[in-house]
Design an enzyme around this catalytic site. Sequence first.
Site, PDB file in Angstrom:
ATOM      1  N   ASP A  27       0.857  -1.175   0.000  1.00  6.64           N
ATOM      2  CA  ASP A  27       0.000   0.000   0.000  1.00  6.64           C
ATOM      3  C   ASP A  27       0.906   1.242   0.000  1.00  6.64           C
ATOM      4  OD1 ASP A  27      -2.195   1.662   0.154  1.00  6.64           O
ATOM      5  OD2 ASP A  27      -3.146   0.525   1.765  1.00  6.64           O
ATOM      6  N   ASP A  29      -0.187   5.163   1.066  1.00 12.00           N
ATOM      7  CA  ASP A  29      -0.412   6.075   2.191  1.00 12.00           C
ATOM      8  C   ASP A  29      -0.497   5.298   3.507  1.00 12.00           C
ATOM      9  OD1 ASP A  29      -1.058   8.873   0.906  1.00 12.00           O
ATOM     10  OD2 ASP A  29      -2.106   7.386  -0.312  1.00 12.00           O
ATOM     11  N   ASP A 214      -1.908  -0.914   5.827  1.00 14.76           N
ATOM     12  CA  ASP A 214      -2.112  -0.395   7.177  1.00 14.76           C
ATOM     13  C   ASP A 214      -3.594  -0.239   7.540  1.00 14.76           C
ATOM     14  OD1 ASP A 214      -2.274   1.756   5.262  1.00 14.76           O
ATOM     15  OD2 ASP A 214      -2.343   3.115   6.976  1.00 14.76           O
TER      16      ASP A 214
END
Length: 217
Positions: A27, A29, A214
């Site tokens: 991922d 961000d 996240d």
Amino acid sequence: YMKRIGEDLGFIRERFSRCENRLVFLDYDGTLTPIVSSPEKAHLTDSTRSLLQQLSRSPGMTLAVISGRSLSNIKEMVGLDGIYYAGNHGLQIEGPDLVYMHPQAEGYRQRIKDLSQVLSRRLADIRGILVEDKGLTLAVHYRLVAAPRVLEVRNIFEEVVGSLGAKDIFRTAENKKTLEVLPAVAWDKGDAVLDLLGRLNPSDAPAFILYVGDDAT
């Protein structure tokens, strides 16, 4: 299921060294960059970009970055050739010898544009708001909005999406102080990863497969 990557570093190292075919999905961000006040500030450090480049050139390695950002934006932010990118929560995928768009996605562009314009007008007097038209999806960022006005943002968002009849053709989500509008199609980041796995490891040969993110998307 998800777990903190630090809990399994020993297993990851062992599996990585044992498998010749390695597929790593990351991922952006909150994973490759920290969460920041606005999307345009989430830049890769030089050391992270260098590490990703080294990783992508490792023997037997396939590297992909999966993001809710638009495809053009995530490619610009990472800036590496020879890797795979999935943007708009996987609705678009590009990489070596691959250009993919979900077959239903293109028809949403004008609807997203119309929705973005209405939301921008309705939220214009709220300081700190950012309405981001990503082509196939839309995001309303309220991280910089004063706490007393956050409920107002949510209410306007729900009202606009509902009043335009958009709930029949879109789905909504919330993540990291962002309200999102996505096409109501059965496709997400996970589906994009599975699609890439089918293309990149078609024989289902033993492989090291790692996804690092996240959040639940």
